[in-house]
Design a protein around this motif. Structure first.
Motif, mmCIF file in Angstrom:
data_model
loop_
_atom_site.group_PDB
_atom_site.id
_atom_site.type_symbol
_atom_site.label_atom_id
_atom_site.label_comp_id
_atom_site.label_asym_id
_atom_site.label_seq_id
_atom_site.Cartn_x
_atom_site.Cartn_y
_atom_site.Cartn_z
ATOM 1 N N VAL A 21 0.837 -1.209 0.000
ATOM 2 C CA VAL A 21 0.000 0.000 0.000
ATOM 3 C C VAL A 21 0.866 1.251 0.000
ATOM 4 O O VAL A 21 0.594 2.221 -0.730
ATOM 5 N N MET A 22 1.928 1.250 0.794
ATOM 6 C CA MET A 22 2.797 2.422 0.869
ATOM 7 C C MET A 22 3.566 2.645 -0.434
ATOM 8 O O MET A 22 3.734 3.789 -0.870
ATOM 9 N N ILE A 23 4.021 1.569 -1.060
ATOM 10 C CA ILE A 23 4.722 1.703 -2.348
ATOM 11 C C ILE A 23 3.790 2.298 -3.401
ATOM 12 O O ILE A 23 4.164 3.203 -4.157
ATOM 13 N N LEU A 24 2.547 1.795 -3.451
ATOM 14 C CA LEU A 24 1.563 2.329 -4.404
ATOM 15 C C LEU A 24 1.281 3.805 -4.131
ATOM 16 O O LEU A 24 1.210 4.620 -5.054
ATOM 17 N N CYS A 28 4.079 5.001 -6.815
ATOM 18 C CA CYS A 28 3.309 4.755 -8.046
ATOM 19 C C CYS A 28 2.291 5.883 -8.264
ATOM 20 O O CYS A 28 2.334 6.590 -9.265
ATOM 21 N N LEU A 29 1.381 6.060 -7.306
ATOM 22 C CA LEU A 29 0.410 7.155 -7.399
ATOM 23 C C LEU A 29 1.049 8.493 -7.037
ATOM 24 O O LEU A 29 0.569 9.541 -7.448
ATOM 25 N N TYR A 141 -2.382 9.551 5.925
ATOM 26 C CA TYR A 141 -1.179 9.658 6.747
ATOM 27 C C TYR A 141 0.078 9.345 5.933
ATOM 28 O O TYR A 141 1.092 10.039 6.027
ATOM 29 N N VAL A 142 -0.001 8.285 5.152
ATOM 30 C CA VAL A 142 1.172 7.840 4.389
ATOM 31 C C VAL A 142 1.648 8.923 3.425
ATOM 32 O O VAL A 142 2.855 9.091 3.220
ATOM 33 N N SER A 143 0.725 9.699 2.849
ATOM 34 C CA SER A 143 1.108 10.729 1.887
ATOM 35 C C SER A 143 2.009 11.794 2.496
ATOM 36 O O SER A 143 2.734 12.483 1.782
#
Length: 335
Positions: A21-24, A28-29, A141-143
């Motif tokens: 999820v974090m890689i995407l 990626c996104l 949060y990840v962003s």
């Protein structure tokens, strides 16, 4: 390798899902967070500059220029300054590199957390792992890992801090206490908000002193508590001009508070009622913040005085919490 996976299957699977999820999200996104006007001063404080015109009300670009090679050891700046060491002056630092480091910290923290919590919870392991994925892998949060804001560092430090804490409680190994201490100090010193949480983390560390069987573990938990308190005090005493402005005019004295004029009067801020509710990046706000009068007008604004104003305006405090609970971070693909 097979035995390692069998003994840590829930931790491995959960960490792998969070990693994907974090890689995407990050690479990626390439999701980022909107600039609220604080991007430029934040970059300047780290010896960086906006290399691709992302400041203003836009979204973050893919990199930031190196203005100088000085190293700042503040926890909030540590990762960016470490990455900066490998780039010559006036070259662009890819946002992906600090994001990668933050991601590694977070995934490692998830592994430790799940490993510690799934040891004795066989009936609820899947539900627990799903809950951890939903919380930790939230793209809102990840962003933040794709930004130089303090929030990204705080989140990246918080997850391994909690993971190491539960490992230390479960297995009582000195290694886990040391990891907990390192990330606890970094998290507590990142920004005022994490400093406040750090005080409670330190109190819990002191509590654990009395629950350890080994003398060395007791000593290290006590040392950890003291260091986290020191780091928290350091962070609580840091308020940038942006923090001061937002905490007052966009916080406790925002335009939706009927008592905003009274709050400003209590803080001895006279003649600035028209700024209530105005965003940090608006021209009149920037003019005020960069003016010689700013320090004098805002001299009474500290974390303690802002907290005091919220206790005197409890309904507004409830409204702010309600708004925060309903709002989501706006994410957008980076340029």
């Amino acid at each position: 390798m097979t035995n390692f996976f069998k003994s840590n299957k829930y931790a491995c699977i959960t960490s792998a899902i969070v990693l994907v999820v974090m890689i995407l999200t990050l690479f990626c996104l390439r999701l980022g967070v909107a600039d609220n006007g604080y991007l430029t001063p934040r970059l300047v404080s780290m010896g960086l500059y906006d290399a691709e015109g992302a400041s203003g009300t836009g979204y973050y670009s893919g990199g930031f220029g190196v203005a100088d090679k000085t190293f700042n050891a503040k926890p909030s700046d540590l990762v960016y300054n470490f990455v900066k060491l490998f780039f010559p002056k006036d070259t662009v630092v890819p946002t992906a590199l600090p994001a990668l480091i933050y991601m590694i910290f977070a995934v490692w923290g998830v592994f430790m957390l799940v490993k510690a919590l799934t040891s004795d919870m066989k009936g609820n392991n899947i539900l627990l792992c799903a809950l951890i994925v939903l919380i930790v892998a939230d793209t809102g949060y990840v962003s933040y890992f794709n930004t130089p804001y303090e929030c990204g560092a705080a989140i990246a430090y918080f997850i391994p801090m909690i993971g190491a804490l539960f490992m230390a409680i479960r297995y009582e190994k000195l290694r886990d206490i040391i990891i907990f201490a390192i990330f606890g100090i970094l998290f507590a010193g990142t920004m005022p908000q994490s400093g406040a949480i750090g005080i409670f983390v330190a109190l819990f560390a002191f509590y654990l002193v009395f629950n350890q069987k080994k003398i060395l573990n007791k000593i290290f938990f006590a040392i950890c508590g003291v260091l986290v308190v020191i780091s928290s005090i350091f962070a609580l005493n840091i308020m940038t001009d942006g923090d001061k402005y937002n905490s007052v005019f966009y916080g406790v004295a925002s335009s939706d508070n009927p008592a905003c004029s009274a709050v400003l009067s209590d803080l001895k801020i006279i003649g600035k009622d028209e700024l209530c509710g105005k965003a940090y990046f608006e021209p009149e706000v920037q003019e005020f913040i960069t003016s010689p009068e700013f320090d004098g007008v805002m001299r009474n604004v500290t974390p303690a005085t802002v907290a005091k104003m919220y206790t005197k305006n409890t309904q507004h405090a409830k409204n702010m919490l309600k708004m925060a609970s309903k709002s989501r971070f706006l994410s957008k693909k980076l340029n």
